[in-house]
Motif scaffolding. Sequence first.
Motif, PDB file in Angstrom:
ATOM      1  N   LEU A 194     134.903 -11.376  58.024  1.00  0.00           N
ATOM      2  CA  LEU A 194     135.517 -10.219  58.651  1.00  0.00           C
ATOM      3  C   LEU A 194     137.118 -10.094  58.994  1.00  0.00           C
ATOM      4  N   ASP A 195     137.845 -11.009  58.790  1.00  0.00           N
ATOM      5  CA  ASP A 195     139.111 -11.122  58.821  1.00  0.00           C
ATOM      6  C   ASP A 195     139.955 -10.797  57.432  1.00  0.00           C
ATOM      7  N   GLY A 196     138.991 -10.439  56.459  1.00  0.00           N
ATOM      8  CA  GLY A 196     139.556 -10.315  55.185  1.00  0.00           C
ATOM      9  C   GLY A 196     140.119 -11.432  54.365  1.00  0.00           C
ATOM     10  N   ALA A 197     139.941 -12.718  54.873  1.00  0.00           N
ATOM     11  CA  ALA A 197     140.725 -13.808  54.259  1.00  0.00           C
ATOM     12  C   ALA A 197     140.001 -14.206  52.834  1.00  0.00           C
ATOM     13  N   VAL A 198     138.494 -14.396  52.902  1.00  0.00           N
ATOM     14  CA  VAL A 198     137.891 -14.892  52.123  1.00  0.00           C
ATOM     15  C   VAL A 198     136.891 -14.110  51.467  1.00  0.00           C
ATOM     16  N   THR A 199     136.825 -13.939  50.102  1.00  0.00           N
ATOM     17  CA  THR A 199     135.399 -13.500  49.475  1.00  0.00           C
ATOM     18  C   THR A 199     134.722 -14.554  48.770  1.00  0.00           C
ATOM     19  N   LEU A 200     133.292 -14.773  49.330  1.00  0.00           N
ATOM     20  CA  LEU A 200     132.587 -15.799  48.549  1.00  0.00           C
ATOM     21  C   LEU A 200     131.855 -15.290  47.334  1.00  0.00           C
ATOM     22  N   GLU A 201     131.729 -15.881  46.159  1.00  0.00           N
ATOM     23  CA  GLU A 201     131.062 -15.297  45.143  1.00  0.00           C
ATOM     24  C   GLU A 201     130.508 -16.477  44.253  1.00  0.00           C
ATOM     25  N   PRO A 202     129.320 -16.339  43.729  1.00  0.00           N
ATOM     26  CA  PRO A 202     128.783 -17.125  42.635  1.00  0.00           C
ATOM     27  C   PRO A 202     129.427 -17.091  41.327  1.00  0.00           C
ATOM     28  N   ILE A 203     129.223 -18.100  40.816  1.00  0.00           N
ATOM     29  CA  ILE A 203     129.720 -18.189  39.315  1.00  0.00           C
ATOM     30  C   ILE A 203     128.896 -19.045  38.560  1.00  0.00           C
ATOM     31  N   TYR A 204     128.637 -18.925  37.412  1.00  0.00           N
ATOM     32  CA  TYR A 204     127.781 -19.629  36.354  1.00  0.00           C
ATOM     33  C   TYR A 204     128.295 -20.317  35.381  1.00  0.00           C
ATOM     34  N   CYS A 205     128.668 -21.354  35.825  1.00  0.00           N
ATOM     35  CA  CYS A 205     129.342 -22.460  35.044  1.00  0.00           C
ATOM     36  C   CYS A 205     130.955 -22.358  35.223  1.00  0.00           C
ATOM     37  N   LEU A 206     131.543 -23.421  35.575  1.00  0.00           N
ATOM     38  CA  LEU A 206     132.961 -23.545  35.723  1.00  0.00           C
ATOM     39  C   LEU A 206     133.339 -24.529  34.524  1.00  0.00           C
ATOM     40  N   GLY A 207     132.364 -25.162  33.668  1.00  0.00           N
ATOM     41  CA  GLY A 207     132.586 -25.906  32.589  1.00  0.00           C
ATOM     42  C   GLY A 207     133.183 -27.251  33.163  1.00  0.00           C
ATOM     43  N   LEU A 208     132.807 -27.742  34.451  1.00  0.00           N
ATOM     44  CA  LEU A 208     132.869 -28.998  35.107  1.00  0.00           C
ATOM     45  C   LEU A 208     131.573 -29.885  35.310  1.00  0.00           C
ATOM     46  N   CYS A 209     130.568 -29.819  34.270  1.00  0.00           N
ATOM     47  CA  CYS A 209     129.363 -30.128  34.536  1.00  0.00           C
ATOM     48  C   CYS A 209     129.324 -31.715  34.850  1.00  0.00           C
ATOM     49  N   SER A 210     130.299 -32.475  34.315  1.00  0.00           N
ATOM     50  CA  SER A 210     130.350 -33.718  34.560  1.00  0.00           C
ATOM     51  C   SER A 210     130.837 -34.198  35.816  1.00  0.00           C
ATOM     52  N   CYS A 211     131.620 -33.160  36.567  1.00  0.00           N
ATOM     53  CA  CYS A 211     132.155 -33.213  37.936  1.00  0.00           C
ATOM     54  C   CYS A 211     131.644 -32.542  38.761  1.00  0.00           C
ATOM     55  N   ALA A 212     130.275 -32.147  38.595  1.00  0.00           N
ATOM     56  CA  ALA A 212     129.566 -31.595  39.529  1.00  0.00           C
ATOM     57  C   ALA A 212     129.163 -32.154  41.028  1.00  0.00           C
ATOM     58  N   PRO A 213     129.265 -31.127  42.165  1.00  0.00           N
ATOM     59  CA  PRO A 213     129.244 -29.502  41.992  1.00  0.00           C
ATOM     60  C   PRO A 213     130.621 -29.421  41.864  1.00  0.00           C
ATOM     61  N   ALA A 214     131.053 -28.050  41.382  1.00  0.00           N
ATOM     62  CA  ALA A 214     132.312 -27.319  41.326  1.00  0.00           C
ATOM     63  C   ALA A 214     132.477 -26.064  42.013  1.00  0.00           C
ATOM     64  N   ALA A 215     133.474 -25.938  42.176  1.00  0.00           N
ATOM     65  CA  ALA A 215     134.145 -24.646  42.957  1.00  0.00           C
ATOM     66  C   ALA A 215     135.405 -24.141  42.384  1.00  0.00           C
ATOM     67  N   MET A 216     135.921 -22.977  42.826  1.00  0.00           N
ATOM     68  CA  MET A 216     137.257 -22.430  42.171  1.00  0.00           C
ATOM     69  C   MET A 216     137.618 -21.769  43.218  1.00  0.00           C
ATOM     70  N   LEU A 217     138.726 -21.945  43.462  1.00  0.00           N
ATOM     71  CA  LEU A 217     139.741 -21.169  44.820  1.00  0.00           C
ATOM     72  C   LEU A 217     140.861 -20.489  44.017  1.00  0.00           C
ATOM     73  N   ASP A 218     140.765 -19.289  43.986  1.00  0.00           N
ATOM     74  CA  ASP A 218     141.866 -18.576  43.650  1.00  0.00           C
ATOM     75  C   ASP A 218     142.327 -18.953  42.222  1.00  0.00           C
ATOM     76  N   GLY A 219     141.357 -19.250  41.395  1.00  0.00           N
ATOM     77  CA  GLY A 219     141.451 -19.667  40.064  1.00  0.00           C
ATOM     78  C   GLY A 219     141.776 -21.165  39.817  1.00  0.00           C
ATOM     79  N   GLU A 220     141.892 -21.977  40.781  1.00  0.00           N
ATOM     80  CA  GLU A 220     142.046 -23.272  40.584  1.00  0.00           C
ATOM     81  C   GLU A 220     140.516 -24.118  40.644  1.00  0.00           C
ATOM     82  N   VAL A 221     140.261 -24.877  39.815  1.00  0.00           N
ATOM     83  CA  VAL A 221     139.016 -25.385  39.786  1.00  0.00           C
ATOM     84  C   VAL A 221     139.008 -26.708  40.683  1.00  0.00           C
ATOM     85  N   HIS A 222     138.014 -27.084  40.993  1.00  0.00           N
ATOM     86  CA  HIS A 222     137.687 -28.422  41.870  1.00  0.00           C
ATOM     87  C   HIS A 222     136.303 -28.738  41.528  1.00  0.00           C
ATOM     88  N   GLY A 223     136.267 -30.269  41.207  1.00  0.00           N
ATOM     89  CA  GLY A 223     135.191 -30.869  40.670  1.00  0.00           C
ATOM     90  C   GLY A 223     134.692 -31.845  41.784  1.00  0.00           C
TER      91      GLY A 223
END
Length: 159
Positions: free
Chosen positions: A114-143
């Motif tokens: 509601l504050d317009g700070a964060v949009t949450l989206e699913p993505i189907y594979c970040l290429g970090l399968c060996s470091c699962a689960p993975a996320a990406m915040l503003d283009g920076e990947v995290h394993g």
Amino acid sequence: MNVHVPGSDVGARTLAIVSELKGLEGPLLPILHEIQAEFGFVPQESLPVIARALNLSRAEVHGVVTFYHDYRDHPTGRHVLKLCRAEACQSMGGDELAERVKALLGIDFHQTTLDGAVTLEPIYCLGLCSCAPAAMLDGEVHGRVDADLAKELVAEARR
């Protein structure tokens, strides 16, 4: 990233982007990427401009925009948090992670806080399968995202 301002001349800005990139081989995807970078999403007003300039139907352009998950038809929050939903991440706790992040943000996928700070989206594979689960915040990947790292990512996005 610029944000679409109602009343701005979307058509003229779109035409400038199309004119710059239409000479590329297969220009539609680069044009759509640039338009999304300019406005933060692909405005509906851009579709007929693109179609006319590339001699495509509006339906063809619309089909491409709706086929690819990365294109948005509405503005996002100031930060975009993407959670990998592919099989490797799901097998390593991705579903639980997604539920935890949704609870922390108080939103579901494809929604913005509601504050317009964060949009949450699913993505189907970040290429970090060996470091699962993975996320990406503003283009920076995290394993190897666990509950603590998820909490940190949400806190960072809310700042």
